[in-house]
Design a protein around this motif. Sequence first.
Motif: not given
Length: 312
Positions: A105-111, A173-187
């Motif tokens: 989604s467009p929101r995930s590109t900014l999160a 960028v630092e994820d202060k709110a614990g919001e992950s906007g993208q899929q696959g960011t984990e290990v």
Amino acid sequence: MVSKILSRSAARSLCRAATPVRSQAPQIASRCLHQQSSPITASALHRRPRTQEWSQRRSNPAVALGRRTMFIQTESTPNPDALKFNPNQRVLPESISSSFLEYLSPRSTLAPPHPSPLAANLLNVDGVTSVFFGLDYITVTKDSATPWAHIKPEVFSIITEAMASGQSIVNTVEDKAGESGQQGTEVDTLAYDENDTEVVGMIKELLETRVRPAIQEDGGDIEFRGFHDGQVLLKLRGACRTCDSSTVTLKNGIESMLMHYIEEVKGVHQVLDQEEEVAMKEFAKFEEKLRQQKGVDSVPSTVGKGSLDYVE
């Protein structure tokens, strides 16, 4: 006597007449030679070469050489709504441990934690539904109603400009709110973990060496979501996520291979995201409505218990 005197006087007059001719001839000849030997007056255009024009000509090959080094290859995938773009450079930064990032989604590109200006520009194109970044390739997925002829030129131009500019494709960028906007960011889920059991370790090894290369070749990737009661839970990404043949891939490909090599494996299921579960339920309702209209109850459904697309 007279004839001799006349001949002598005639000879003298001839000598006097010849003397100025001999004195003028070298001067005329010297002037002609001077005019012919001059490099300036010999030119028809009366123009001297300018060093500024020559310096501009020398800079053009460098510019042309820089343009030739940027080459992006386009590949089709088994999914007709997904297209794979292969630039001649790495896409994901080495600092990202995952093998892919997916923007739905467009929101995930900014999160946070990995916003992407390139993904934002691609999702702004009419018809584009998702953007998938592999290690060295980009997969763009569109809706089925929009033809590639309307999307591909603009998508190709955006990717080429982003790669040629030298700017970062993905930021961190630092994820202060614990919001992950993208899929696959984990290990990477297929990476070795010392806490895994022997069976899970063998499953990951087979998926990493036998399955993942083929899926990445098709513009996608695969996630391992767990192993419970003999069932391997997987998640397809990229072009394989919305591909019509994903069920066949899981059933005839991955499931058959895992059951052949590992006797503890009894089956394979694909894990669906919340949005995909809603879409599956709506599709199931649509199929039920068609069965009621036709008055046939034996029409097989693609969703339900026992299906590879269903996870409790």
